[in-house]
Write a protein that holds these residues in place. Sequence first.
Motif, PDB file in Angstrom:
ATOM      1  N   SER A  42       0.831  -1.208   0.000  1.00 44.43           N
ATOM      2  CA  SER A  42       0.000   0.000   0.000  1.00 44.43           C
ATOM      3  C   SER A  42       0.868   1.263   0.000  1.00 44.43           C
ATOM      4  N   TYR A  43       1.940   1.243   0.804  1.00 40.36           N
ATOM      5  CA  TYR A  43       2.871   2.387   0.824  1.00 40.36           C
ATOM      6  C   TYR A  43       3.520   2.570  -0.541  1.00 40.36           C
ATOM      7  N   LEU A  45       2.381   1.684  -3.456  1.00 34.34           N
ATOM      8  CA  LEU A  45       1.404   2.193  -4.425  1.00 34.34           C
ATOM      9  C   LEU A  45       1.165   3.697  -4.211  1.00 34.34           C
ATOM     10  N   THR A  46       1.009   4.073  -2.928  1.00 36.30           N
ATOM     11  CA  THR A  46       0.791   5.499  -2.608  1.00 36.30           C
ATOM     12  C   THR A  46       1.939   6.351  -3.138  1.00 36.30           C
TER      13      THR A  46
ATOM     14  N   ARG B 170       4.539  10.504   4.798  1.00 36.66           N
ATOM     15  CA  ARG B 170       4.072   9.381   3.963  1.00 36.66           C
ATOM     16  C   ARG B 170       2.932   8.624   4.631  1.00 36.66           C
ATOM     17  N   ILE B 173      -0.146  10.759   4.140  1.00 34.92           N
ATOM     18  CA  ILE B 173      -0.540  10.742   2.726  1.00 34.92           C
ATOM     19  C   ILE B 173      -1.204   9.406   2.389  1.00 34.92           C
ATOM     20  N   ARG B 174      -0.650   8.348   2.943  1.00 30.39           N
ATOM     21  CA  ARG B 174      -1.222   7.022   2.663  1.00 30.39           C
ATOM     22  C   ARG B 174      -2.666   6.935   3.168  1.00 30.39           C
ATOM     23  N   PHE B 177      -4.725   8.776   0.791  1.00 25.68           N
ATOM     24  CA  PHE B 177      -4.746   8.038  -0.475  1.00 25.68           C
ATOM     25  C   PHE B 177      -5.758   6.879  -0.416  1.00 25.68           C
ATOM     26  N   GLU B 178      -5.776   6.200   0.731  1.00 26.32           N
ATOM     27  CA  GLU B 178      -6.719   5.083   0.923  1.00 26.32           C
ATOM     28  C   GLU B 178      -8.157   5.601   0.832  1.00 26.32           C
TER      29      GLU B 178
END
Lengths: 174, 190
Positions: A42-43, A45-46, B170, B173-174, B177-178
Amino acid sequence: MNCRKVQSLLPLMAGSEIPKSKILSLKAHFENCPKCQQEYDSYMLTLKKTKEWLAKDRIDWEERDWQQVLKRAIKDKKPEVSPLVYWPFKKVWAYSLLGMLVVALTLLFIIGPSITQKEMGLGSEKFTEEQAQLFRSSPEESEQEVVSMTIVSKETGLKIVWFLNKNFELEVKE
Amino acid sequence: MEMKSEDELVEEVLNGNHRSFELLLQPYRQGLLNMANRMTGNLEEAKEVCQEVLIKVYKHLDKFKKGRSFKSWIYRITVNSAYDSLRKKKKYENFVESQKKIGFSASYDPEKQLLNREIRAKIETCLRDLSPKEKATFLLRDGEGFSIEEASEILKCSSMSVRTHLSRARKKIREQFEKINFANTREVRR
């Protein structure tokens, strides 16, 4: 390595900002922990997507705007050039040196004359009455309270004599 | 044409050559605007920040140490100017809020110039929860491609501190993003 520790390292692992040895031990952890592996994916991809977005959304100046901004910046004819521009060492050293120079000059002005006087034997503490006597040509002179000044006119031959006291004030003699 | 080094161009600008100033900044003009734009979240404000940066660079060019990275120096000035702008903006917004509370009509509706609205909105959502320091660290590393060491030089902090800010950024941001992904998936299902 437990999951908590692994998860704290995942954001940096996604950007390869941790040592390779750590990456290897994290990858070994993933083999037995699908949850951490999923988090890592997931990291990744982000990071991939955000980098893509940032690259796609890059803007540039319109030439006219850029020229205007440049023009305004160089409004002054020349940039300020510090006198220390060619000083090869740290600037703080130059300032310290300047400060020390000022102190040294000040001390020279304060202490210097007294040293010279001492060398000549004219120090205030050494200037005794005996030495003072040496500078006096006669005992009467020491008691001199009045100075006379004579002015003679070239054309008429007129002579004017002024008598001044020790404070150079004009004394009127009857 | 012979390519001059940045140190040579700096020397020429210090001698009063305006053309060299333009040549010196040419490689960074886009990067500076983007950095300022992402930091402030407003293109007009970003242009003002860049204007300020260029004035500072021109005025204090003699303070630039030859042999050091001009790119890092100019980005440091940009990040600091963006911080200042954000501080002023915060003060202004607080002022507007207070005016609203006491009944004055004050409108603050900045015009947004978006090249790609969808992507831009996503980026803004992702960067929304980041502190200025986290934002700057993330943009320098992942947006402009600076190394950790270069970022630490620009931000005037240790590389450990850069890593900490980057990690936090990060993470945040993740999370955003999710949320975006989840919303997109729901849209597709409908």
